[in-house]
Design an enzyme around this catalytic site. Structure first.
Site, short mmCIF file in Angstrom:
data_model
loop_
_atom_site.label_atom_id
_atom_site.label_comp_id
_atom_site.label_asym_id
_atom_site.label_seq_id
_atom_site.Cartn_x
_atom_site.Cartn_y
_atom_site.Cartn_z
N GLY A 26 0.56 -1.38 -0.25
CA GLY A 26 -0.21 -0.29 -0.01
C GLY A 26 0.80 1.59 -0.03
O GLY A 26 1.81 1.44 0.04
N GLU A 73 4.37 3.96 -6.42
CA GLU A 73 3.77 3.95 -7.15
C GLU A 73 3.25 5.25 -7.05
O GLU A 73 1.89 6.03 -7.92
CB GLU A 73 2.04 3.50 -6.93
CG GLU A 73 1.71 2.57 -6.77
CD GLU A 73 1.56 1.75 -8.09
OE1 GLU A 73 2.03 2.43 -8.81
OE2 GLU A 73 1.20 0.28 -7.93
N HIS A 94 -4.73 -3.11 0.13
CA HIS A 94 -5.63 -4.05 -1.11
C HIS A 94 -5.94 -5.03 -0.31
O HIS A 94 -5.99 -6.17 0.75
CB HIS A 94 -3.73 -4.56 -0.88
CG HIS A 94 -2.91 -4.52 -1.80
ND1 HIS A 94 -1.29 -5.00 -1.95
CD2 HIS A 94 -3.23 -3.57 -2.55
CE1 HIS A 94 -0.51 -4.12 -2.61
NE2 HIS A 94 -1.90 -3.04 -3.47
ZN LIG Z 1 -1.07 -2.01 -5.28
#
Ligand SMILES: [Zn+2]
Length: 207
Positions: A26, A73, A94
């Site tokens: 995450g 990300e 998630h």
């Molecule tokens: Zn992810």
């Protein structure tokens, strides 16, 4: 600044305790101003993060502060802040139930819960076959102006908000919806879906 950092650390712990992420998974970010974004680091234990583990990036992804690498990300997070001036917080998780349900349902946004009705139109499910890439950012970009909740099929959940609490609120709502959907499907009986008339009445109440 330290207050926001503490808030991010608290949310990280909460996400781990609630099983919304595995401990290294995450990512969370927060827009400090129009050229600085605070973001969680790559592959660090989310339960034991400290204030100086967080990273600050500029809008091009250049690191301005921090001893760690930013979350993989970061492209996705920066794209969102560039596209949505109204958004200051992004949470990617998630969660077990939302992720599982996204694999077997084509539409998680079922009107089965009164309190979810106001948010149903903010949910977008998108295919997700990669992570850490421009490709994922581009997939979300197509819909970012209309939606605040993204079910990333085969991957997880992405929520955005004006504040960290607002993004967390949406994460909670969706995982709760997915849990209820999972349970009623396991019961194997026909379940009650709210009618259009009921949905309109609920919307009127909320507005
Ligand atoms: Zn992810």
């Amino acid at each position: 600044m330290n207050n926001v950092k503490k808030e991010i650390l608290n949310i990280c712990k909460y996400l781990v305790l609630k099983n919304y992420i595995n401990i290294f998974d995450g990512n969370i970010s927060y827009r400090i101003d129009n050229n600085q974004v605070l973001i969680t680091p790559k592959r660090k234990n989310k339960y034991t993060l400290s204030l100086d583990d967080l990273v600050i990036l500029d809008y091009d992804g250049k690191k301005l502060y921090g001893k760690n690498e930013p979350s993989g990300e970061w492209r996705l997070h920066l794209m969102i802040y560039k596209q949505r001036e109204d958004i200051n917080a992004v949470i990617h998780t998630h969660p077990v139930f939302s992720t599982a349900i996204s694999l077997v349902e084509n539409n998680i946004s079922k009107p089965i819960l009164v309190e979810i009705v106001p948010f149903l139109e903010k949910i977008k499910e998108i295919k997700c076959t990669s992570f850490y890439t421009e490709k994922l950012a581009e997939s979300v970009k197509k819909y970012i102006n209309k939606f605040d909740i993204f079910i990333l099929k085969n991957h997880g959940l992405l929520t955005i908000g004006k504040t960290l609490d607002e993004a967390l609120f949406l994460t909670e709502k969706i995982e709760y919806l997915a849990k209820i959907l999972f349970i009623v499907k396991t019961l194997g009986k026909k379940f009650k879906v709210l009618s259009k008339k009921e949905i309109n009445e609920i919307k009127n109440l909320f507005s």
